[in-house]
Design a protein around this motif. Sequence first.
Motif, mmCIF file in Angstrom:
data_model
loop_
_atom_site.group_PDB
_atom_site.id
_atom_site.type_symbol
_atom_site.label_atom_id
_atom_site.label_comp_id
_atom_site.label_asym_id
_atom_site.label_seq_id
_atom_site.Cartn_x
_atom_site.Cartn_y
_atom_site.Cartn_z
ATOM 1 N N LEU A 139 0.823 -1.210 0.000
ATOM 2 C CA LEU A 139 0.000 0.000 0.000
ATOM 3 C C LEU A 139 0.858 1.262 0.000
ATOM 4 O O LEU A 139 0.573 2.232 -0.712
ATOM 5 N N ARG A 140 1.917 1.258 0.797
ATOM 6 C CA ARG A 140 2.801 2.432 0.824
ATOM 7 C C ARG A 140 3.549 2.580 -0.495
ATOM 8 O O ARG A 140 3.782 3.699 -0.969
ATOM 9 N N GLY A 141 3.905 1.447 -1.105
ATOM 10 C CA GLY A 141 4.548 1.508 -2.412
ATOM 11 C C GLY A 141 3.643 2.110 -3.458
ATOM 12 O O GLY A 141 4.087 2.923 -4.282
ATOM 13 N N ARG A 142 2.355 1.727 -3.448
ATOM 14 C CA ARG A 142 1.399 2.301 -4.403
ATOM 15 C C ARG A 142 1.262 3.812 -4.206
ATOM 16 O O ARG A 142 1.110 4.560 -5.163
ATOM 17 N N ASP A 152 10.247 8.964 -6.436
ATOM 18 C CA ASP A 152 9.089 8.240 -5.902
ATOM 19 C C ASP A 152 9.104 6.793 -6.381
ATOM 20 O O ASP A 152 8.771 5.875 -5.624
ATOM 21 N N MET A 153 9.483 6.599 -7.652
ATOM 22 C CA MET A 153 9.547 5.234 -8.179
ATOM 23 C C MET A 153 10.604 4.412 -7.433
ATOM 24 O O MET A 153 10.410 3.229 -7.162
ATOM 25 N N LEU A 159 9.844 -0.529 -1.560
ATOM 26 C CA LEU A 159 8.756 -1.071 -0.738
ATOM 27 C C LEU A 159 8.160 -2.332 -1.367
ATOM 28 O O LEU A 159 7.866 -3.305 -0.663
ATOM 29 N N PHE A 160 7.981 -2.337 -2.685
ATOM 30 C CA PHE A 160 7.468 -3.539 -3.349
ATOM 31 C C PHE A 160 8.456 -4.698 -3.197
ATOM 32 O O PHE A 160 8.054 -5.848 -2.994
ATOM 33 N N GLU A 165 10.117 -9.828 -0.392
ATOM 34 C CA GLU A 165 10.964 -10.526 0.588
ATOM 35 C C GLU A 165 10.103 -11.142 1.687
ATOM 36 O O GLU A 165 10.346 -12.272 2.128
ATOM 37 N N LEU A 166 9.092 -10.403 2.129
ATOM 38 C CA LEU A 166 8.222 -10.879 3.202
ATOM 39 C C LEU A 166 7.304 -12.000 2.723
ATOM 40 O O LEU A 166 6.955 -12.891 3.491
#
Length: 359
Positions: A139-142, A152-153, A159-160, A165-166
């Motif tokens: 969500l934060r990546g979006r 920003d990218m 974040l993506f 990884e998770l």
Amino acid sequence: RMPFYHAFAHKSTEPGIRLAARLLAMAPVPMSKVFFANSGSEANDTAIKLVWYYHNAIGKPEKKKIISRRKAYHGVTVATASLTGLPFNHRAFDLPIARILHTDAPHHWRFAETGASEADQAAIRKPPARNLEAYDCYLRGRKYYFQYGPQDMDCAISLFSRAVELDPEYPLAFAGLADCWSYLYLYSSREEALRDQAEWASRKAVELDPQCAQAQASLGLALSLRGQSDEAEAAFRRAIHLDRNLYEAYYFYARQSFALGEAEKALRLYQEAIQTRPMEFQARLLMAQIHEDLGQPEAAKACRQKGIEMADHQLAAHPDDARAMYMAANGMAALGMARQARELVGRALALRPEEPLLR
């Protein structure tokens, strides 16, 4: 006797004290306090604050996520409107706030796939992520992705990648990576590696979940960059079939249609994108150029005026949105508002001197 007065700063009234005592006596479990609120929204808002305060007090400040359901209603304050799972309570208000997550509603009649039984639907509809931390990263990546800037990218990719990884089998995270690499290929650097990465990540997303509309839309965009228009169109159509409210499916599809010279089709798709996000400014300003190309100056003017209005709303909420600035400036310049356009471009350049679209 005063029947009611606010209870802040240790104030109360005798009727309020008596009512609280009666409520405590009636409560099904042992309780020691009653807090009176003016509405359900305020009551739920207070419950959220109490939960967050409690976890701060016991030394678990990171334990703040709250999960609600789509279509649920919990109120209209900033926090409770975020819990509410209704898109029109979120659009134009920059909601939901961080740490509020949503899962599907168990509503077969409304959300079932065509012809699917309740058992089929239970198998088809999946939670947004198996790992909530991965979902939060997504969500934060979006959020960074939709700011449409090189830096920003980079933040979005980070974040993506963390979400992958998770959860290495998280399709939305791969779709997010694909969209970032597609954007960088389009607007920053025509490196073949970026296009290859976009296609790989989008295909991985579809492989992990063919029923993921976002994955299909991302694949469509990646294929369109390779000139594989028929395959891209098929992916866009699948995305729209899976989720008729997915903005990216219409927006990416419209972009391809315009590139192929299908102006009327692009206009229709941009309009569909706007239906999913009524406060959207980008699609309106892009539609204006198409109307101009089709010899429809009045329609172009109306789109530019509305697009500039929506960009102004965006800047009121996000004064550092350089994309809103330079796209609104483009519309202003076309309407003869040269001074205002120069001012916005100057502000955008001050924020993003490296922005390739401003060079």
